[in-house]
Design a protein around this motif. Structure first.
Motif, PDB file in Angstrom:
ATOM      1  N   THR A  39       0.426  -1.356  -0.065  1.00 29.54           N
ATOM      2  CA  THR A  39       0.070   0.174  -0.215  1.00 29.54           C
ATOM      3  C   THR A  39       0.845   1.361  -0.376  1.00 29.54           C
ATOM      4  O   THR A  39       1.686   1.310   0.722  1.00 29.54           O
ATOM      5  N   TYR A  72      -5.260  -3.803  -8.064  1.00 27.34           N
ATOM      6  CA  TYR A  72      -5.113  -3.123  -7.458  1.00 27.34           C
ATOM      7  C   TYR A  72      -6.346  -2.378  -7.279  1.00 27.34           C
ATOM      8  O   TYR A  72      -7.628  -2.564  -8.070  1.00 27.34           O
ATOM      9  N   ILE A  74      -8.042   1.300  -5.996  1.00 26.43           N
ATOM     10  CA  ILE A  74      -7.237   2.890  -5.365  1.00 26.43           C
ATOM     11  C   ILE A  74      -8.878   3.724  -4.487  1.00 26.43           C
ATOM     12  O   ILE A  74      -9.917   3.477  -4.808  1.00 26.43           O
ATOM     13  N   CYS A  76      -9.950   7.010  -2.101  1.00 29.30           N
ATOM     14  CA  CYS A  76      -9.910   8.720  -2.047  1.00 29.30           C
ATOM     15  C   CYS A  76     -11.481   8.548  -0.707  1.00 29.30           C
ATOM     16  O   CYS A  76     -11.217   8.278  -0.264  1.00 29.30           O
ATOM     17  N   SER A  80     -13.672   3.530  -1.971  1.00 29.91           N
ATOM     18  CA  SER A  80     -12.534   2.697  -2.784  1.00 29.91           C
ATOM     19  C   SER A  80     -13.657   3.488  -4.059  1.00 29.91           C
ATOM     20  O   SER A  80     -14.664   3.316  -4.090  1.00 29.91           O
ATOM     21  N   PHE A 129      -4.100   7.384 -13.782  1.00 33.84           N
ATOM     22  CA  PHE A 129      -5.114   7.331 -13.100  1.00 33.84           C
ATOM     23  C   PHE A 129      -5.025   9.180 -13.252  1.00 33.84           C
ATOM     24  O   PHE A 129      -4.321  10.226 -13.013  1.00 33.84           O
ATOM     25  N   TYR A 137      -5.568  10.566  -1.669  1.00 33.67           N
ATOM     26  CA  TYR A 137      -5.643   8.699  -2.097  1.00 33.67           C
ATOM     27  C   TYR A 137      -4.848   7.718  -1.750  1.00 33.67           C
ATOM     28  O   TYR A 137      -3.636   8.046  -0.628  1.00 33.67           O
ATOM     29  N   SER A 138      -5.098   6.453  -1.476  1.00 27.02           N
ATOM     30  CA  SER A 138      -4.220   5.368  -0.973  1.00 27.02           C
ATOM     31  C   SER A 138      -4.393   4.133  -2.325  1.00 27.02           C
ATOM     32  O   SER A 138      -5.536   4.225  -2.651  1.00 27.02           O
ATOM     33  N   PHE A 139      -3.421   3.583  -2.259  1.00 26.44           N
ATOM     34  CA  PHE A 139      -2.988   2.351  -3.317  1.00 26.44           C
ATOM     35  C   PHE A 139      -3.232   1.239  -3.004  1.00 26.44           C
ATOM     36  O   PHE A 139      -1.648   1.105  -2.553  1.00 26.44           O
TER      37      PHE A 139
END
Length: 163
Positions: A39, A72, A74, A76, A80, A129, A137-139
């Motif tokens: 992550t 993956y 993503i 915010c 999700s 993206f 944001y997290s990926f």
């Protein structure tokens, strides 16, 4: 005077273009190990910001990356917004490609022998993206294996870049 101004403009233009990073600023690089989830958290993006997702592959020359991929997610602000997968096949946009020679000792009851092999390392742009809203944001990335494949001879990493 006009010639001097044109020379200065041309010099300034060359300096500006040579200082640009054509593939973008590296925000994060994370290795993907086994079946775990890797992550990258707290990337502040504004609506319309673009993130390029690159895949870094190190593989034996005789392995088949087409048998592997990356899932993956993503998020915010904790929600999700996109779940998809990446194909790690070589595409048209490959950088930092190089061959690395390596070896290991193979033992048997008769004798030890050295096995030589070549690794191929490269980075390829996999996806882009575009942030739909302002936020943090997290990926999340997870390696995906197809039936009968293994990551023994392939190492994967994901690089996030902001062009």
């Amino acid at each position: 005077m006009r010639i001097l101004r044109n020379i200065l403009f041309l010099s300034f233009s060359i300096i500006m273009l040579s200082s640009c990073n054509p593939i973008g600023e590296k925000l994060a690089e994370i290795s993907l190990e086994g079946d775990g989830i890797a992550t990258v958290d707290n990337i502040n993006l504004k609506k319309g910001d673009v993130i390029s997702i690159w895949t870094k592959v190190i593989e034996k020359d005789d392995s088949y990356t087409s048998k592997s991929g990356i899932r993956y997610n993503i998020e915010c602000n904790g929600k999700s917004i996109l779940f998809d997968s990446l194909n790690v096949n070589i595409t048209e946009h490959v950088i930092n490609s190089k061959k690395l020679d390596d070896s290991y000792i193979q033992s048997s009851s008769e004798k030890d022998s050295t096995v030589y092999y070549t690794m191929h390392q490269y980075e390829t742009e996999s996806k882009k993206f575009t942030a739909p809203i302002d936020g943090k944001y997290s990926f999340d990335f997870k390696p995906k294996r197809n039936q009968g494949s293994s990551f023994q001879d392939t190492k994967l990493a994901v690089i996030l870049r902001k062009p």
